[in-house]
Scaffold this motif. Structure first.
Motif, PDB file in Angstrom:
ATOM      1  N   MET A  63       0.828  -1.203   0.000  1.00  0.00           N
ATOM      2  CA  MET A  63       0.000   0.000   0.000  1.00  0.00           C
ATOM      3  C   MET A  63       0.868   1.262   0.000  1.00  0.00           C
ATOM      4  O   MET A  63       0.546   2.259  -0.625  1.00  0.00           O
ATOM      5  CB  MET A  63      -0.911   0.005   1.224  1.00  0.00           C
ATOM      6  CG  MET A  63      -2.124  -0.886   1.088  1.00  0.00           C
ATOM      7  SD  MET A  63      -3.292  -0.194  -0.092  1.00  0.00           S
ATOM      8  CE  MET A  63      -4.597  -1.406   0.014  1.00  0.00           C
ATOM      9  N   ARG A  64       1.989   1.209   0.705  1.00  0.00           N
ATOM     10  CA  ARG A  64       2.854   2.389   0.829  1.00  0.00           C
ATOM     11  C   ARG A  64       3.499   2.781  -0.479  1.00  0.00           C
ATOM     12  O   ARG A  64       3.558   3.965  -0.832  1.00  0.00           O
ATOM     13  CB  ARG A  64       3.939   2.131   1.877  1.00  0.00           C
ATOM     14  CG  ARG A  64       4.830   3.334   2.142  1.00  0.00           C
ATOM     15  CD  ARG A  64       5.897   3.021   3.161  1.00  0.00           C
ATOM     16  NE  ARG A  64       7.011   2.275   2.600  1.00  0.00           N
ATOM     17  CZ  ARG A  64       8.030   2.826   1.945  1.00  0.00           C
ATOM     18  NH1 ARG A  64       8.066   4.132   1.740  1.00  0.00           N
ATOM     19  NH2 ARG A  64       9.014   2.088   1.471  1.00  0.00           N
ATOM     20  N   GLY A  72      -2.142   2.271  -4.166  1.00  0.00           N
ATOM     21  CA  GLY A  72      -2.350   1.996  -2.763  1.00  0.00           C
ATOM     22  C   GLY A  72      -2.816   3.225  -2.017  1.00  0.00           C
ATOM     23  O   GLY A  72      -2.823   4.339  -2.527  1.00  0.00           O
ATOM     24  N   SER A  73      -3.207   3.006  -0.796  1.00  0.00           N
ATOM     25  CA  SER A  73      -3.690   4.082   0.067  1.00  0.00           C
ATOM     26  C   SER A  73      -2.714   4.287   1.210  1.00  0.00           C
ATOM     27  O   SER A  73      -2.347   3.336   1.897  1.00  0.00           O
ATOM     28  CB  SER A  73      -5.069   3.722   0.622  1.00  0.00           C
ATOM     29  OG  SER A  73      -5.342   4.439   1.800  1.00  0.00           O
ATOM     30  N   GLN A  74      -2.314   5.527   1.439  1.00  0.00           N
ATOM     31  CA  GLN A  74      -1.427   5.801   2.552  1.00  0.00           C
ATOM     32  C   GLN A  74      -2.138   5.629   3.888  1.00  0.00           C
ATOM     33  O   GLN A  74      -1.532   5.222   4.881  1.00  0.00           O
ATOM     34  CB  GLN A  74      -0.845   7.204   2.413  1.00  0.00           C
ATOM     35  CG  GLN A  74      -0.049   7.400   1.138  1.00  0.00           C
ATOM     36  CD  GLN A  74       1.093   6.403   1.005  1.00  0.00           C
ATOM     37  OE1 GLN A  74       2.134   6.571   1.613  1.00  0.00           O
ATOM     38  NE2 GLN A  74       0.911   5.369   0.221  1.00  0.00           N
ATOM     39  N   LEU A  75      -3.421   5.947   3.940  1.00  0.00           N
ATOM     40  CA  LEU A  75      -4.188   5.680   5.147  1.00  0.00           C
ATOM     41  C   LEU A  75      -4.214   4.191   5.456  1.00  0.00           C
ATOM     42  O   LEU A  75      -4.042   3.761   6.594  1.00  0.00           O
ATOM     43  CB  LEU A  75      -5.632   6.191   4.974  1.00  0.00           C
ATOM     44  CG  LEU A  75      -5.845   7.692   5.058  1.00  0.00           C
ATOM     45  CD1 LEU A  75      -7.263   8.030   4.653  1.00  0.00           C
ATOM     46  CD2 LEU A  75      -5.561   8.200   6.463  1.00  0.00           C
ATOM     47  N   GLN A  76      -4.449   3.401   4.420  1.00  0.00           N
ATOM     48  CA  GLN A  76      -4.480   1.958   4.598  1.00  0.00           C
ATOM     49  C   GLN A  76      -3.097   1.435   4.989  1.00  0.00           C
ATOM     50  O   GLN A  76      -2.966   0.558   5.843  1.00  0.00           O
ATOM     51  CB  GLN A  76      -4.930   1.296   3.284  1.00  0.00           C
ATOM     52  CG  GLN A  76      -5.763   0.052   3.472  1.00  0.00           C
ATOM     53  CD  GLN A  76      -7.235   0.380   3.667  1.00  0.00           C
ATOM     54  OE1 GLN A  76      -7.582   1.490   4.056  1.00  0.00           O
ATOM     55  NE2 GLN A  76      -8.091  -0.563   3.392  1.00  0.00           N
ATOM     56  N   ALA A  77      -2.053   1.981   4.377  1.00  0.00           N
ATOM     57  CA  ALA A  77      -0.690   1.564   4.712  1.00  0.00           C
ATOM     58  C   ALA A  77      -0.407   1.826   6.182  1.00  0.00           C
ATOM     59  O   ALA A  77       0.182   0.980   6.873  1.00  0.00           O
ATOM     60  CB  ALA A  77       0.310   2.304   3.824  1.00  0.00           C
ATOM     61  N   VAL A  84       5.937   5.971   5.663  1.00  0.00           N
ATOM     62  CA  VAL A  84       4.630   6.352   5.114  1.00  0.00           C
ATOM     63  C   VAL A  84       4.413   7.843   5.288  1.00  0.00           C
ATOM     64  O   VAL A  84       4.070   8.572   4.355  1.00  0.00           O
ATOM     65  CB  VAL A  84       3.480   5.579   5.801  1.00  0.00           C
ATOM     66  CG1 VAL A  84       2.134   6.139   5.359  1.00  0.00           C
ATOM     67  CG2 VAL A  84       3.550   4.110   5.468  1.00  0.00           C
ATOM     68  N   SER A  85       4.616   8.330   6.500  1.00  0.00           N
ATOM     69  CA  SER A  85       4.329   9.729   6.791  1.00  0.00           C
ATOM     70  C   SER A  85       5.309  10.672   6.124  1.00  0.00           C
ATOM     71  O   SER A  85       5.018  11.848   5.953  1.00  0.00           O
ATOM     72  CB  SER A  85       4.345   9.946   8.303  1.00  0.00           C
ATOM     73  OG  SER A  85       3.363   9.156   8.926  1.00  0.00           O
ATOM     74  N   LEU A  86       6.483  10.162   5.752  1.00  0.00           N
ATOM     75  CA  LEU A  86       7.466  11.011   5.084  1.00  0.00           C
ATOM     76  C   LEU A  86       7.233  11.099   3.583  1.00  0.00           C
ATOM     77  O   LEU A  86       7.640  12.052   2.941  1.00  0.00           O
ATOM     78  CB  LEU A  86       8.874  10.458   5.339  1.00  0.00           C
ATOM     79  CG  LEU A  86       9.354  10.540   6.793  1.00  0.00           C
ATOM     80  CD1 LEU A  86      10.663   9.789   6.941  1.00  0.00           C
ATOM     81  CD2 LEU A  86       9.530  11.983   7.206  1.00  0.00           C
ATOM     82  N   SER A  87       6.571  10.088   3.012  1.00  0.00           N
ATOM     83  CA  SER A  87       6.461  10.026   1.561  1.00  0.00           C
ATOM     84  C   SER A  87       5.420  10.969   1.008  1.00  0.00           C
ATOM     85  O   SER A  87       5.552  11.476  -0.094  1.00  0.00           O
ATOM     86  CB  SER A  87       6.136   8.601   1.105  1.00  0.00           C
ATOM     87  OG  SER A  87       4.868   8.202   1.609  1.00  0.00           O
TER      88      SER A  87
END
Length: 800
Positions: free
Chosen positions: A109-110, A115-120, A150-153
């Motif tokens: 997901m990431r 994909g979804s970042q929330l889901q990741a 995830v939060s950095l991307s």
């Protein structure tokens, strides 16, 4: 009701991530994906039937193998099915099997555009919690490391028109991340509300936890990488953290120095040398004073015996230590050695950086060394990956920004006497290359439609092009005016009373105050910004003039129309305003206002997607109809699609030549362009897909003349994220775009759009129509006169 990009609800969509993509054409509820059932935090406790442990192991192994050798192709279509094996009513798999499965699903997901970042985030947090609860430190460290990335991307909240996000910006994020949680980083990840934290807080906790868990598991590689990324994150935050900058630099230095001892345990010699070199460089960037650990790191890099790359890094590190100790001669000798060894590499990515260091060690020849660094960068730039494979920083921030800034600096510093005009011209060319490189690095050169660059000599009388340049020690302004026969850029005296950080703080204050409409803090901020940016060229803005700005960094999120002069008049009351991401991706326009064939698409229904849950909208349908109606009658050659699907856009744009596309829906245009999207009925349309759809339209005639996006928001406090709006317009391939920078109420949007389309159809240029529509709102008094409403809308690209 408000509209724009805001925080989406953090509940998982009922259809599930995998199921949505595997059954995208199916209307209504799809079966819940296995990954949703097993990997939503606390969700697996309710699952009663499972696949066999062996099938989950196979799915995990296939996914991890495929992700490890990922190339240009998106692995999602191949792996989504593999991650959804059939349920066999088997017993509950072990925590090890579940945690590894969720870590693999979260990583897919990431990294995938689909994909979804929330889901990741949800999957990886679940993987961490399962592994941590079972004492599986190695798996927990990998899950936490990926969660930090995830939060950095990219921003992890979905674009949601109709709700506001938590009041933020860099300052708020820094304050939250600076608050001592009273617990270790892994304990922070165990908190129920951890997914509601800012990206910065979540990243800091996740990377710190990953390092702790990896060290406990004896995994020096993951521990060293997590520590390096955490140090790099703190150093980047320090650049825009204001008063907190020194504290963040101290933390970055601490992390980097601690990471040196960890990195010594990395088994692979080449990777060990690389991580040691980067940690040592980060420590020196954070605090120039040398420490014994850094000298020992240089010895360890050489001892790795990892070839030219390691020798180059060791020599450059020793040169920096010599320079810090005041031995410039030794530094120069070591840097010459570093350059020789770096030149032996297949891709000598550090040549520009080492030449910048040589400029520092040899100030008498600084200009020659800096320009050599610029030439070296131009040679390797086409070969650089968009994202660094080790830290996932953009190539622009890692390899390019400092070189471009230094090259502009030396060109302008020498702009005196008879060489001034030539120097200013060369500096402008470098600035333009700077803007293009940043766009291409963040969004990908393959995503940006090729254009003929705007030539200053094509500017008409009254058109002024302004380049603000934010440097670490000053503000520079270059400008050119049209219609004078010269069309050469001129440089104004540099303003050393402010620097890049000071301007960024003013922009953040103005935008947050305006967008949340809670105070009057925007007034002194926009007044200062007017004095800094506009007053020096005020004499050129005669009645009827157009000001086109090519903004730098944080200025991209600034609504220039709202800047206030010393008579408390808004800039929009003096002149028309347009924003251009760069000259290569904009043009003045033809001035042909006869191109009025319009397609308006709206969404009013509730939609659940992997990217989040999007509430039912009100007012978007009416807004779309307003765009297609004049004097109470539907205009000729217009189409309105309510609750549109992707197929509806494809069909309409294939069947008809459309000049104006108006989209009234949820959207996310921040962060990496491969994840930017608009929301349709039951699906999201990636920005790259929209570009492809519009490209089909262009094959039958001219490109789209105007794209109206009334559902987006520009990030504040992050240079790359703030490119989202400009990137969306550029990537979509429209000549011009009108978009909102923050959520605006439906009544205000409808009123502005009604006036804009009326004026545009009456023959006004795009910039004139938007300006007059905004002036009508100012003059009307009442709620619509509030700049929170009218100043949100900005014109990007062609202004004629």
């Amino acid at each position: 009701m408000t509209r724009g990009r805001a925080v989406a609800k953090l509940r998982m969509p009922a259809s599930g991530a995998m199921a949505v993509f595997l059954a995208a054409a199916v209307v209504g509820e799809a079966k819940a994906a296995l990954s949703d059932s097993l990997c939503s935090p606390s969700g697996s406790a309710e699952v009663r039937s499972f696949p066999s442990s062996e099938s989950l192991r196979q799915a995990t192994a296939l996914t991890e193998t495929r992700l490890a050798r990922r190339g240009a192709a998106d692995p999602f279509p191949e792996l989504a099915t593999a991650l959804d094996p059939p349920v066999t009513n088997a017993g509950r798999p072990s925590p090890a099997v579940l945690a590894e499965y969720c870590a693999a699903a979260g990583e897919l997901m990431r990294i995938s555009p689909q994909g979804s970042q929330l889901q990741a985030q949800a999957y990886l947090l679940s993987a961490f919690q399962i592994a941590s609860g079972a004492g599986l430190q190695a798996t927990a460290s990998v899950a936490a490391y990926r969660l930090g990335l995830v939060s950095l991307s990219s921003p992890t909240v979905a674009g949601a028109r109709g709700r506001r996000g938590v009041r933020g910006g860099t300052s708020a994020a820094v304050r939250e991340a600076s608050v001592a949680p009273g617990a270790g980083p892994c304990e922070v990840l165990a908190r129920p509300a951890v997914l509601g934290a800012t990206n910065l807080s979540l990243s800091v906790a996740s990377l710190g936890c990953a390092a702790d868990q990896a060290m406990a598991a004896g995994d020096a590689r993951t521990a060293a990488l997590a520590t390096l990324r955490l140090a790099r994150l703190r150093l980047a935050v320090a650049e825009n953290a204001g008063e907190a900058g020194d504290a963040y630099r101290a933390l970055a230095h601490r992390d980097a120095v601690e990471g040196l001892s960890i990195a010594r345990g990395v088994p692979d010699p080449a990777l060990r040398a690389e991580i040691l070199g980067r940690l040592a460089s980060t420590a020196l960037d954070a605090r120039a004073a040398p420490t014994p650990e850094l000298a020992a790191a240089a010895v360890a890099i050489r001892a790795a015996n990892a070839g030219a790359a390691a020798h180059s890094y060791a020599a450059a590190l020793e040169a920096r230590l010599a320079l810090a100790a005041g031995d410039a001669a030794a530094a120069r000798r070591l840097l010459e050695d570093a350059l020789v060894h770096e030149s032996q590499r297949d891709l000598p990515t550090r040549l520009p950086e080492w030449r910048l260091l040589l400029a520092e060690a040899d100030p008498q020849n600084r200009e020659a060394h800096v320009m050599a660094a610029y030439e070296a960068l131009e040679a390797v730039r086409p070969l650089l990956p968009r994202f660094d494979p080790l830290t996932e920083e953009t190539a622009f921030s890692l390899h390019m920004r400092d070189v471009f800034q230094s090259a502009v600096d030396v060109q302008l510093a020498g702009a005196e006497g008879g060489t001034q005009q030539l120097r200013v011209r060369d500096a402008q060319h470098i600035v333009e290359a700077y803007r293009q490189a940043e766009l291409q690095s963040v969004f990908g050169s393959e995503c940006i439609p090729v254009r003929d660059p705007l030539r200053p000599e094509t500017l008409a009388a009254g058109e002024v092009l302004l380049y603000p340049i934010l440097l670490p020690d000053r503000l520079e302004l270059l400008y050119v005016t049209g219609g004078n026969g010269g069309a050469t850029f001129r440089r104004l005296p540099p303003n050393r009373s402010v620097d890049r950080q000071a301007v960024a703080r003013l922009v953040e204050t103005a935008v947050l105050s305006l967008s949340y409409d809670e105070d009057e803090a925007w007034r002194p901020a926009v007044r200062q910004l007017y004095d800094l940016l506009i007053k020096p060229v005020e004499a050129e803005l005669a009645p009827g003039a157009v000001l086109a700005v090519v903004p730098d960094g944080p200025l991209r999120s600034l609504p220039f129309a709202v800047l206030l002069d010393d008579q408390n008049r808004f800039l929009i009351q003096k002149t028309r305003v347009s924003v251009a991401p760069s000259l290569a991706y904009t043009e003045p326009g033809s001035g042909d206002t006869t191109r009025q064939q319009l397609l308006a698409a709206s969404l009013e229904m509730e939609v659940r997607l992997p990217a989040g849950s999007f509430e039912k909208l009100e007012g978007t349908g009416a807004e779309a109809r307003v765009a297609a109606v004049a004097d109470g009658e539907r205009i000729a050659r217009s189409w309105v699609i309510e609750n549109f699907r992707k197929a509806d856009l494809v069909q309409a744009l294939t069947r008809e030549q459309v000049d104006v596309l108006h989209l009234a829906t949820h959207a996310s245009f921040n962060g990496r362009s491969d994840r930017a999207f608009i929301v349709a009925n039951g699906e999201m349309i990636l920005l790259s897909e929209l570009r492809q759809i519009l490209a089909q339209n262009r094959t039958r005639g001219d490109e789209l003349d105007l794209l109206v996006l009334s559902a987006c928001e520009t990030a504040v406090g992050d240079d790359e994220a703030s490119m989202g709006l400009a990137g969306a317009a550029v990537q979509a391939g429209a000549r011009s775009a009108i978009a909102s920078l923050w959520p605006v109420n439906d009544a205000g949007t409808a009123e502005l759009m009604k006036s804009f389309y009326q004026l545009y159809r009456d023959g006004r240029s795009k910039s004139a129509a938007l300006r007059e529509a905004q002036l009508r709102m100012i003059e009307s008094g009442g709620m619509n006169a509030n700049p929170n409403i009218w100043a949100a809308f900005t014109l990007l690209g062609a202004w004629r």
